[in-house]
Design a protein around this motif. Structure first.
Motif, PDB file in Angstrom:
ATOM      1  N   LYS A  72       0.845  -1.195   0.000  1.00 23.72           N
ATOM      2  CA  LYS A  72       0.000   0.000   0.000  1.00 23.72           C
ATOM      3  C   LYS A  72       0.874   1.236   0.000  1.00 23.72           C
ATOM      4  N   GLU A  86      -8.465  10.172  -4.183  1.00 22.91           N
ATOM      5  CA  GLU A  86      -9.631   9.487  -4.756  1.00 22.91           C
ATOM      6  C   GLU A  86      -9.341   8.977  -6.163  1.00 22.91           C
ATOM      7  N   LYS A  89      -7.266   5.873  -5.838  1.00 29.77           N
ATOM      8  CA  LYS A  89      -8.115   4.768  -5.395  1.00 29.77           C
ATOM      9  C   LYS A  89      -9.005   4.276  -6.531  1.00 29.77           C
ATOM     10  N   ASP A  90      -9.551   5.211  -7.316  1.00 29.08           N
ATOM     11  CA  ASP A  90     -10.387   4.835  -8.459  1.00 29.08           C
ATOM     12  C   ASP A  90      -9.610   4.018  -9.483  1.00 29.08           C
ATOM     13  N   LYS A  94      -3.954   0.908  -3.781  1.00 29.08           N
ATOM     14  CA  LYS A  94      -4.303   0.738  -2.370  1.00 29.08           C
ATOM     15  C   LYS A  94      -3.628   1.844  -1.578  1.00 29.08           C
TER      16      LYS A  94
END
Length: 141
Positions: A72, A86, A89-90, A94
């Motif tokens: 991550k 965001e 993440k999209d 991770k």
């Protein structure tokens, strides 16, 4: 005093916001987490007779928290634009946001607290960010 020691490793990336130097850039580590638990007396009777704790349980609990961080990007909350977080993440990255600067020193306290909450009498936690650089946290016990 009896002391047991277990360790696990994970790979992750991080950066240090506000740091003047190369660690301000995203970079990765092979983190190694070493836990030491202690007891003055061994358990008496039953399955754990003659033990501090079950090594299997100790290793499982440490592995659980270490695996949670594996592969991550670990960032301090609000050090990247929310829209970028965001977007990443999209795209399937991770991202793990923490409430502290992701230094080895802070991770040592973080893992100490986690293992203590699991019920272990933790003597110390060592967090290696390289094979030769380590931060250690020992509680007040």
């Amino acid at each position: 005093m009896y002391i047991l020691r277990a360790e696990h490793s994970f790979d992750s990336a991080h950066f240090l916001a506000g740091y003047e130097g190369k660690c301000s850039n995203i970079h990765g580590h092979r983190w190694r987490v070493v836990v030491e638990v202690m007891e003055e007396r061994l358990k008496s009777g039953g399955q754990l007779d003659g033990m501090v704790v079950d090594f299997g349980d100790l290793k499982k609990d440490l592995k659980e928290i270490v695996d949670f961080h594996d592969h991550k990007l670990i960032i301090e909350r609000e050090t990247m634009k929310k829209s970028l977080v965001e977007l990443l993440k999209d795209e399937g990255f991770k991202i793990m946001e923490v409430d502290f600067r992701p230094t080895a020193e802070n991770f040592s306290k973080y893992f100490y607290d986690y293992m203590t909450k699991k019920g272990y009498k933790v003597k110390r936690i060592e967090v290696y960010e390289t094979p030769t650089n380590c931060a250690i946290y020992e509680g007040d016990r």
